[in-house]
Design an enzyme around this catalytic site. Structure first.
Site, short mmCIF file in Angstrom:
data_model
loop_
_atom_site.label_atom_id
_atom_site.label_comp_id
_atom_site.label_asym_id
_atom_site.label_seq_id
_atom_site.Cartn_x
_atom_site.Cartn_y
_atom_site.Cartn_z
N SER A 114 5.66 3.54 10.12
CA SER A 114 4.58 4.18 9.48
C SER A 114 4.22 5.47 9.76
O SER A 114 5.11 6.38 9.40
CB SER A 114 3.26 3.45 10.06
OG SER A 114 2.15 3.66 9.30
N HIS A 115 3.46 5.98 10.52
CA HIS A 115 2.93 7.36 10.61
C HIS A 115 3.45 8.13 11.98
O HIS A 115 3.63 9.01 12.30
CB HIS A 115 1.73 7.52 10.82
CG HIS A 115 1.13 6.61 12.16
ND1 HIS A 115 0.84 5.25 11.68
CD2 HIS A 115 0.53 6.95 13.31
CE1 HIS A 115 0.44 4.89 13.07
NE2 HIS A 115 0.09 5.95 13.76
N ASP A 278 1.08 9.26 4.66
CA ASP A 278 2.00 8.98 5.96
C ASP A 278 3.30 8.61 5.60
O ASP A 278 3.79 8.59 4.26
CB ASP A 278 1.08 8.19 6.89
CG ASP A 278 1.44 6.58 6.25
OD1 ASP A 278 1.51 6.58 5.07
OD2 ASP A 278 1.41 5.84 7.21
N ASP A 280 5.03 5.80 5.41
CA ASP A 280 5.39 4.72 4.50
C ASP A 280 4.28 4.77 3.33
O ASP A 280 4.60 3.62 2.67
CB ASP A 280 5.53 3.41 5.41
CG ASP A 280 4.06 3.10 6.15
OD1 ASP A 280 3.28 3.87 6.39
OD2 ASP A 280 3.87 1.83 6.27
N ASP A 282 1.06 4.04 3.13
CA ASP A 282 0.06 3.31 3.20
C ASP A 282 -1.40 4.05 3.79
O ASP A 282 -2.47 3.64 3.61
CB ASP A 282 0.11 1.95 3.78
CG ASP A 282 0.38 2.17 5.44
OD1 ASP A 282 0.84 3.44 5.86
OD2 ASP A 282 0.79 1.04 6.04
N ARG A 283 -1.23 5.13 4.47
CA ARG A 283 -2.34 5.76 4.79
C ARG A 283 -2.61 7.09 3.88
O ARG A 283 -1.99 7.42 3.24
CB ARG A 283 -2.07 6.65 6.31
CG ARG A 283 -1.78 5.51 7.42
CD ARG A 283 -1.96 6.05 8.58
NE ARG A 283 -1.79 4.81 9.59
CZ ARG A 283 -2.22 5.34 10.96
NH1 ARG A 283 -2.73 6.29 11.50
NH2 ARG A 283 -2.03 4.30 11.71
N LYS A 378 -2.76 -1.66 2.60
CA LYS A 378 -3.51 -0.20 2.35
C LYS A 378 -2.56 0.57 1.68
O LYS A 378 -1.50 0.37 1.58
CB LYS A 378 -4.23 0.27 3.65
CG LYS A 378 -3.26 0.82 4.74
CD LYS A 378 -3.78 0.96 5.87
CE LYS A 378 -2.91 1.58 7.04
NZ LYS A 378 -2.34 0.93 7.87
C1 G16 Z 1 -1.54 0.07 11.44
C2 G16 Z 1 -2.30 -1.19 10.89
C3 G16 Z 1 -3.71 -0.66 10.58
C4 G16 Z 1 -4.39 0.06 11.88
C5 G16 Z 1 -3.39 0.88 12.42
C6 G16 Z 1 -3.77 1.53 13.65
O1 G16 Z 1 -1.50 0.98 10.42
O2 G16 Z 1 -1.68 -1.55 9.40
O3 G16 Z 1 -4.60 -1.83 10.02
O4 G16 Z 1 -5.79 0.30 11.76
O5 G16 Z 1 -2.16 0.67 12.66
O6 G16 Z 1 -3.66 0.71 14.71
P1 G16 Z 1 -3.95 0.95 16.11
O7 G16 Z 1 -5.12 1.29 16.41
O8 G16 Z 1 -3.61 -0.39 16.88
O9 G16 Z 1 -2.82 1.79 16.75
P2 G16 Z 1 0.04 1.74 10.06
O10 G16 Z 1 -0.40 2.82 9.11
O11 G16 Z 1 0.54 2.37 11.40
O12 G16 Z 1 0.74 0.65 9.61
#
Ligand code: G16
Length: 576
Positions: A114-115, A278, A280, A282-283, A378
């Site tokens: 992801s990010h 981000d 991937d 989704d953000r 998302k």
């Molecule tokens: C993932 C999840 C999200 C979550 C985020 C932060 O996002 O898909 O639902 O809100 O992590 O999670 P944490 O606070 O546990 O780090 P992504 O964009 O990283 O896949």
């Protein structure tokens, strides 16, 4: 080509976090490590791997190439019938969710952290998505983890690497492989959700300028297809849109710290609308000149405008939802419009059941995640196009309406939920756990209610627990919260997405219906709450950290001056 059984030994710590397994590339690249985890995924597929159709893709980060070839060999060894793979192993997370749904696949394996930064010294990740296109629920991720603890062998078919560079069909032993254009279906789908012609006409005629920043992540080609090819905007409306394995050496996280060059460009070049996504895809982050749209406000505003600005919602909104730490701005929209509203733990996987049951249309998280039931992830670009739809509709009503005007109008109707998040990244795990343990004993104690933390009287506190209204599953220990008599809140959680040490998140929220405060600097208004949160948590004592690594703050014009306690890294945020 015959099936070969390879002997292996379990690795510790292959427990999927908030969204899949994320570790350093060095960890994933150990012999058998990736194969063990993928075998565990295949063995945990509820309907079995044999005869299944799986979608495979990701954000193209470093280590994706060898990982996808391993997946092909393991899929063939486990009797998977067909893999649908994004060309060059690329599929944004939302596009993968759409492909799983539209091709009626059994599920999907997504290669992304992801990010989190990419490259040989940084992170890689693997997650499994279900047939509804959404992240696997805890029942499945627990099963995956349990299998990794006892794994002794995995099954592969040996053979040369498959060329993933050309769209079309091929085979690998008994396995059928279809390589698809990663962008086309997704952009086509968005065109059925939004009114592209209306957006294009608005952007072409209003003098409204746009800058989209893909942060060298997977959304580069998607952004070009949308903004340049569909909306007819100039090349200068996109930046950092060539994906790279290490995200150009940057941190592909769309916030004020890591998307600073976008923030600078919007301010200096007088751009009307800025957006970033981000690694991937989704953000999302939405900004205007002098205005940052806090993600908690963003989802509330999208929900408020949905029926009048987005064709997909013309027939109605079924319900709204947010994760627990996300501010209550969306709750106010739900209340006024008579929509059901749900509060779920952090993690997009918790929205899926509500969507599948037809009770949820729009939801979001403070962590820059916004989306709807059009897919089960998302969706960064969906949120960006939703905002362009809102701005087109708002400008139709009143020409010249800016991002800032949309924000202020929302606050005038609903009041403002001031919100901030402090992240303390890569803290030593033992200290972070000890801090959480002592806080848990305070927040869950029966005598805590009524206690005063400075001027704030504790009205309610605990460790958040969620019972899924659809399947009755219970998720405990999802974050320590204290709500005060004036409605403000503080929340502490350990992140489930870090790859090294622990990340402590502190969330603070305060509501105001006083119009005189709507343009105030959130940092100032929230300061007393933040001070109390730091005092009761004894964060510095347990972690040695004096300052957070990243601060997410709800800002309205003007952008705030740097507080004196910022370190060099957080100062990036305050210089913008
Ligand atoms: C993932 C999840 C999200 C979550 C985020 C932060 O996002 O898909 O639902 O809100 O992590 O999670 P944490 O606070 O546990 O780090 P992504 O964009 O990283 O896949």
């Amino acid at each position: 080509m015959s099936v070969v059984t390879v002997q292996t030994k379990p690795f510790e710590g292959q427990k999927p976090g908030t969204s899949g397994l994320r570790k350093r590339v060095k960890v994933f690249s150990q012999q058998h490590y990736t194969e063990n985890f993928v075998q565990a995924i295949l063995s945990a597929i509820p309907t079995g791997a044999q005869g299944s159709t799986l979608v495979v893709g990701g954000d193209g980060r470093y280590f994706s190439k060898p990982a996808i070839q391993s997946i092909i060999r393991l899929a063939a060894g486990n009797g998977v019938s067909k893999l649908i793979i994004g060309q060059d192993a690329i599929l944004s997370t939302p596009a993968a969710s759409h492909v799983i749904r539209s091709y009626k696949a059994t599920g999907g394996i997504l290669l992304t952290a992801s990010h989190n930064p990419g490259g040989p010294e940084n992170d890689f990740g693997i997650k499994y998505n279900m047939e509804n296109g959404g992240p696997a629920p805890e029942s499945v991720t627990d099963k995956i983890f349990n299998i990794t603890k006892d794994i002794s062998e995995y099954k592969i078919v040996e053979g040369p690497d498959v060329d993933l560079s050309k769209v079309g069909s091929t085979t690998f032993g008994p396995l059928a492989i279809e390589i698809i254009d990663p962008v086309k279906d997704y952009v086509q789908y968005l065109s059925t959700i939004f009114d592209f012609e209306l957006i294009k006409a608005f952007l072409q005629s209003s003098g409204f300028t746009v800058r989209f920043d893909a942060l060298h992540g997977v959304t580069g080609p998607y952004g070009r297809a949308l903004f340049v090819e569909q909306f007819g905007l100039p090349e200068s409306s996109i930046q950092n849109c060539v994906p790279s394995e290490d995200f150009g050496g940057g941190h592909p996280d769309p916030n004020l710290t890591y998307a600073k060059s976008l923030v600078d460009a919007v301010e200096k070049e007088n751009i009307s609308f800025g957006a970033a996504s981000d690694g991937d895809g989704d953000r999302n982050m939405i900004i205007g000149k002098g205005a940052f749209v806090n993600p908690s406000d963003s989802v509330a505003i999208i929900a408020d405008w949905a029926q009048k600005a987005i064709p997909y919602f013309k027939s109605g909104v079924k319900g709204l939802a947010r994760s627990m730490p996300t501010s209550g701005a969306i709750d106010r929209v739900a209340k006024k419009n008579g929509f059901e509203c749900f509060e779920v733990p952090t993690g997009w996987k918790f929205f899926g059941n509500l969507m599948d049951a037809g009770r949820l249309s729009i939801c979001g998280e403070e962590s820059f995640g916004t989306g709807s039931d059009h897919i089960r992830e998302k969706d960064g670009l969906w949120a960006v196009v939703a905002w362009l739809s809102i701005l087109a509709a708002a400008n139709k009503e009143k020409p010249g309406t800016s991002v800032s005007d949309v924000l202020l109008a929302h606050y005038k109707t609903y009041g403002r939920n001031f919100f901030s998040r402090y992240d303390y990244e890569e803290v030593e795990s033992a200290g972070a756990s000890a801090m959480m343990d002592q806080l848990r004993s305070k927040f869950t104690s029966s005598t805590f209610k009524g206690t005063k933390l400075g001027e704030f009287e504790v009205a309610e506190s605990g460790d958040f627990s969620y019972t899924d209204p659809i399947d009755g599953s219970v998720s405990k220990n999802q974050g320590l919260y204290a709500t005060f008599a004036d409605g403000s809140r503080i929340i502490f959680r350990l992140s489930g997405t870090g790859s090294a040490g622990a990340t402590i998140r502190l969330y603070v929220e305060k509501y105001s219906a006083d119009e005189a405060e709507f343009e105030a600097d959130a940092q100032v208004g929230l300061k007393p709450l933040i001070e109390q949160a730091l005092l009761i948590s004894e964060l510095e004592k347990f972690t040695g950290r004096k300052v957070p690594t990243v601060i997410t703050v709800s800002i309205h014009s003007p952008l705030p001056p740097p507080p004196p306690f910022f370190n060099r890294r957080t100062a990036l945020l305050t210089k913008c």
